[in-house]
Design a protein around this motif. Structure first.
Motif, short mmCIF file in Angstrom:
data_model
loop_
_atom_site.label_atom_id
_atom_site.label_comp_id
_atom_site.label_asym_id
_atom_site.label_seq_id
_atom_site.Cartn_x
_atom_site.Cartn_y
_atom_site.Cartn_z
N UNK A 1 31.41 -24.31 4.25
CA UNK A 1 31.33 -23.96 5.67
C UNK A 1 32.32 -24.80 6.49
N UNK A 2 32.63 -26.01 6.01
CA UNK A 2 33.63 -26.86 6.67
C UNK A 2 35.02 -26.23 6.55
N UNK A 3 35.23 -25.44 5.52
CA UNK A 3 36.52 -24.83 5.24
C UNK A 3 36.66 -23.44 5.86
N UNK A 4 35.51 -22.80 6.10
CA UNK A 4 35.48 -21.38 6.47
C UNK A 4 36.12 -21.06 7.81
N UNK A 5 36.28 -22.04 8.68
CA UNK A 5 36.95 -21.76 9.95
C UNK A 5 38.41 -21.38 9.71
N UNK A 6 38.99 -21.91 8.66
CA UNK A 6 40.41 -21.69 8.39
C UNK A 6 40.69 -20.90 7.11
N UNK A 7 39.73 -20.86 6.18
CA UNK A 7 39.96 -20.23 4.87
C UNK A 7 38.86 -19.24 4.56
N UNK A 8 39.24 -18.15 3.92
CA UNK A 8 38.29 -17.14 3.46
C UNK A 8 38.10 -17.25 1.95
N UNK A 9 36.88 -16.98 1.47
CA UNK A 9 36.67 -16.92 0.03
C UNK A 9 36.98 -15.52 -0.53
N UNK A 10 37.36 -14.60 0.35
CA UNK A 10 37.62 -13.22 -0.05
C UNK A 10 39.07 -13.03 -0.48
N UNK A 11 39.25 -12.24 -1.51
CA UNK A 11 40.59 -11.95 -2.01
C UNK A 11 41.42 -11.24 -0.94
N UNK A 12 42.62 -11.75 -0.72
CA UNK A 12 43.56 -11.11 0.19
C UNK A 12 43.29 -11.32 1.67
N UNK A 13 42.26 -12.08 2.03
CA UNK A 13 41.94 -12.29 3.44
C UNK A 13 42.38 -13.70 3.85
N UNK A 14 43.53 -13.78 4.46
CA UNK A 14 44.03 -15.05 4.97
C UNK A 14 43.54 -15.24 6.40
N UNK A 15 43.39 -16.48 6.78
CA UNK A 15 43.06 -16.84 8.15
C UNK A 15 44.16 -17.80 8.60
#
Length: 121
Positions: free
Chosen positions: A32-46
């Protein structure tokens, strides 16, 4: 020879935390600390690149994301060890990285996060 092998194994085991022993479910919470900037989903950049399939991937190889020159030229392969060092202190591990995250400080959180990242396949 046997003593040498046992000595080397002991040094390897005692030289740092064993990250593979983490709990992926707890790691999902750390993520959750990473989720503001990174997605765990394939092909979904933030703001940062997708972390789907990050373990074992060469750094800066997602074509749809603009990486820093430092990351492009790093030659890093994201194994558990490199991820742990980078995620503990990104700017110390790789001078010139665009990642402005302060780092994961607790070994338990790191082990759990790495276990979670290993599930993103």
């Amino acid at each position: 020879m046997r003593k040498l092998v046992l000595s080397l194994l002991s040094v390897m085991l005692l030289s740092g935390p064993v990250y593979a022993a983490g709990d992926a479910a707890k790691g999902a919470k750390v993520f959750k600390k990473c989720a503001a900037c990174h997605s765990p989903e394939e092909g979904k950049n933030k703001l940062g690149p997708s972390l789907f399939g990050v373990v074992g991937r060469d750094a800066a190889t997602i074509e749809s994301f603009k990486f820093s020159k430092a990351m492009k030229n790093s030659g890093i392969v994201w194994d558990d060890e490199n991820l742990a060092h980078f995620l503990k202190a990104p700017k110390k591990f790789l001078k010139g990285t665009k990642m402005s995250f302060g780092g994961i400080k607790k070994d338990g959180d790191m082990a759990n996060l790495l276990a979670y990242l290993n599930t993103l396949k």
